[in-house]
Every structure is written in structure tokens, then in C-alpha cells.
Enzyme design. Sequence first.
Site, PDB file in Angstrom:
ATOM      1  N   CYS A  16       0.247  -7.908   6.400  1.00 19.19           N
ATOM      2  CA  CYS A  16       0.765  -8.110   7.760  1.00 19.19           C
ATOM      3  C   CYS A  16       0.568  -6.818   8.553  1.00 19.19           C
ATOM      4  CB  CYS A  16       2.242  -8.484   7.690  1.00 19.19           C
ATOM      5  SG  CYS A  16       3.139  -8.365   9.241  1.00 19.19           S
TER       6      CYS A  16
ATOM      7  N   HIS B 276      13.174   0.896   0.649  1.00 21.23           N
ATOM      8  CA  HIS B 276      13.080  -0.558   0.494  1.00 21.23           C
ATOM      9  C   HIS B 276      14.310  -1.238   1.086  1.00 21.23           C
ATOM     10  CE1 HIS B 276      12.034  -4.046  -2.512  1.00 21.23           C
ATOM     11  NE2 HIS B 276      11.938  -4.407  -1.242  1.00 21.23           N
TER      12      HIS B 276
ATOM     13  N   CYS C   9       3.787  -5.197   9.794  1.00 18.58           N
ATOM     14  CA  CYS C   9       4.491  -4.611   8.652  1.00 18.58           C
ATOM     15  C   CYS C   9       3.775  -3.353   8.176  1.00 18.58           C
ATOM     16  CB  CYS C   9       4.564  -5.619   7.505  1.00 18.58           C
ATOM     17  SG  CYS C   9       5.281  -7.217   7.937  1.00 18.58           S
TER      18      CYS C   9
END
Length: 490
Positions: free
Chosen positions: A416, A277, A419
Site C-alpha cells: 500500500c 507497531h 502505508c
Amino acid sequence: MIRATVQRGAPFVLLWLFVGNSVFAWLGNDNVKSKKQKNGQSDYEATGSQDQNCFCHLTGILDDCFCDVESIDIFNNFKIYPSIRKLTERDYFRYYKVNLKRPCPFWPDDSQCSIKDCQVEPCPESKVPVGIKAGNYNKYSQASNTRSDVEECEHAHELGAINSTLSNQSREAFEDWARHDDAQDHFCELDDETSPDAQYVDLLLNPERYTGYKGPSAWRVWNSIYEENCFKPRSVYRPLNPLVPSRGDDDGEGFYNWLEGLCLEKRVFYRLISGLHSSINIHLCAEYLLEEPWSKAHWGANVREFRRRFDPAETKGEGTRRLKNLYFLYLIELRALSKVAPYFERSIINLYTGNVQEDGQTKELLLQIFNEIRAFPMHFDEKSMFAGHKLEAKTLKEEFRLHFKNISRIMDCVGCNKCRVWGKLQTQGLGTALKILFSEKEIQNLQENSPSKGFQLTRQEIVALLNAFGRLSTSIKELHNFRTLLKDQR
């Protein structure tokens, strides 16, 4: 519930071991020195100011291991980053096949992101090298083509390659056999590359950067990952929102305090997800859309956004922990590459695109990177994990595997498309690293440094593994750039 259906294993208290004494003996370069002051602090810490809060505590030994941040910075920025960047730009590693039409398995489709920068630049089939289109497995040397059909069958299974001289029925049988055999070692959900919906994406034409994708859809993805798939002590519950600067805990420690009640393996799992992350967030901060949509698009470093995500003052102390988890993840994938190096050093393993000169240069560069990686003296010792009672360790490892596999499925819920490509690639890369470190066939074959008769990697796994590590290497390099930008703003 998105939680993987697994049985809890008993906690273990294990030591995290590393080998080697000093990274500086390995460097062999007196001009490259650790940033240490006489008082034992790094010069980053000693010169830290309010403008440098993101870095003033990012120093010294990492939690759960004995490797320090400064050694990794030197190793990555001077030894690895320049080479891994060149490698991922070569034809074999720039084309990644992915299915962007797989539905989210956990909640109704909330529609795809309509922002133009979320869209994937299509890759014409004519641009994909012929050798890559011909098959998704490693190609072997022409010398092996002189073997008998039976020998070819056995050898093809050994390498994860299927000889084109076999009948379709035989080839399908071997493919089914290999898929069933490998399923128990996979840590992530793999796309079916034979699906008509699977397409090649040119990663160089679709760089990972901020697209404007945010809000409830993006929040739900990360919230599901942390809330439903990260391990937690049974007796503790705290609300979690990983996309805001603070997670709402008065003590400033947030979710990280939970780790103290977990065994090593479950702490490691959280730190891997947190490190991934953090790495993704660094990429978005480093390649942020700086111009309004109606003007010419321009991407660059956004220092304010970087502070929002990592400054301890804005994250109640969690920013530094997030960055340290990035370094921890880097060590995990670094060890996986070190362990799998013998697989690629075999002369029969070629990175095949159809261009003989290109392929030779690519493999030579890859082997140079492996040589640098294996010279690093502070590698993670994967034998320290899942090392307790055999039955309990096996149960815990299966729980670990299924939790991560579940996270890979959540990547199909990213709205997305650009993404989603990078999320799937980096998740598959980490899953491949875990397969290398913890699959039974890996432990049996690669630790003995013998030809791995059962172990195999598909081209997609190889591409994901090296690109994912390249993303981590880029993140650590970008931290150096942000450090400079923050210093210049003083």
C-alpha cells in the site's frame, strides 16, 4: 533469509537509569494532578471494568525504566501534543520526499494494493515551497555568505549544507564525502532524494489511516520484521504471527517471555519495534474506514478493532505490554529530541522554506517544544546502553544498527503506497533518533554541548524525526480518547 548479516555480541546485564525525582515539581500546576488513589492504584485501574480491560493494567512504572505511564500521559496530552500537532502542519514539516518505486529487496513484487485509499494523493511541484525544492539541507544565515570560499566549504560540511557558489565538482565531492562519513552512523536505509523517482508527498493530504490493506502481503512484512530481525535467544523458537490477537502461546505471554533471556540492548530493540507497531495500529483504529466503499467514505474511531488488538482478554495478556512498549518508544524519541536541541538552537540553523515569516514562526515553535521536552525530569539515559567492554559493546551496537537498517529496507515491501509513506517516515524518524543517541559523533559533540563539527541532519531526517515523534504523541492522545469511548459504552 532477511536477517541482517552480523556477528552476535555477548549479552550484558545493565541498569536502566533515569534522572529526576518527581514530574509534578516540573509541572508547576496544582490543577493537573496524577490519577492516583490513596491505595496507590491509579483511578483508571480502580474503576476498571470489563469494558475498560484495555486500560485496567496500563498504569504505573514501565518495564526496564523508572518512569510511569501517568506522568507521560500528563506531559504529552497537556504539554506536547497541542504544539507538536501545530508544528507538523507547518510547511517545512508537511512535505516529505520519498521514492515509492524502489523494489522490495527480499521477495518478488506481489503487486501494489489496488484499493483506492492505498493511493497517494499527488503533490504538484508548484505547491512545494521554493526553498524546500532548492535543496534538501538546512539553510544558513545570510551573514555566513561573506566568508571566503575555503571557509564556506568547511562551514558547509559542518552544517550539512552545500553552498551554491561552489563549483559542481566541488559540491559533488563534498556530498560524496558527507555520505560516506555518515554511512557508519545511519540506522536506516535512506532514499536517494536526487533520484527521478523520488517525489514530494504532502502529508496533510495523505493522512495515516486505515486503507483496507491487509492479508498475506501485510502479514509478511510484519512477520519478516519480527521473525528475521528481532533478537531471540538461540535456544528458543516459537512461531510468531504478530497480526492475530494471540500468538498461539498457551501461557499467554507469547514472544515477550523471550525478552527475559536477552540483554538490555536486545530487549530494547524488540520493545522499540513493538512500540512502533502498536502506535501504527492505534492510528489505524482511530482513523478506521467506517463506511462501505460504495458510499461516502468516513473515517473514525473503531472501538471493536481497538479491543481486538489491545484488550488483554483477546490477546492473552499481550495487549497491555504492547501499549507499554509504545510509552517506552515515546521516551526513547523524547530523549533524542532533548539531546539534539542544541543543534537547532544555534542561530545559523534555519528551517528554510523561502517564506521568512513562516520560517521564523516555525523555528520559534520548535524551540518552544524543545524547552518543554528538556524540562521533563524522567529522561532515558542512553549511556546505560552499550556500556560494557568496549569491543563487545561496539560489536553489539553494530549488530543493533544493522538489524534496524534491515527493517527500514523492508518498508519498501509494503504494497500500500500510503502505508509505505508513513512506514518509511516513522522508521526513518526512529532511525534518526537512534543516530542522535548512539552515533559516535553525537556522543562526542552533543554531550559536550559544543557546536557539532561532524554531526549533521538533512532536511529529510529532520522532517522524519519530528513527524515520527508527532505520531507517537498522537497515539498517546488517542489512547485517552479510546478510554473515554470505552467508558461511555458501559
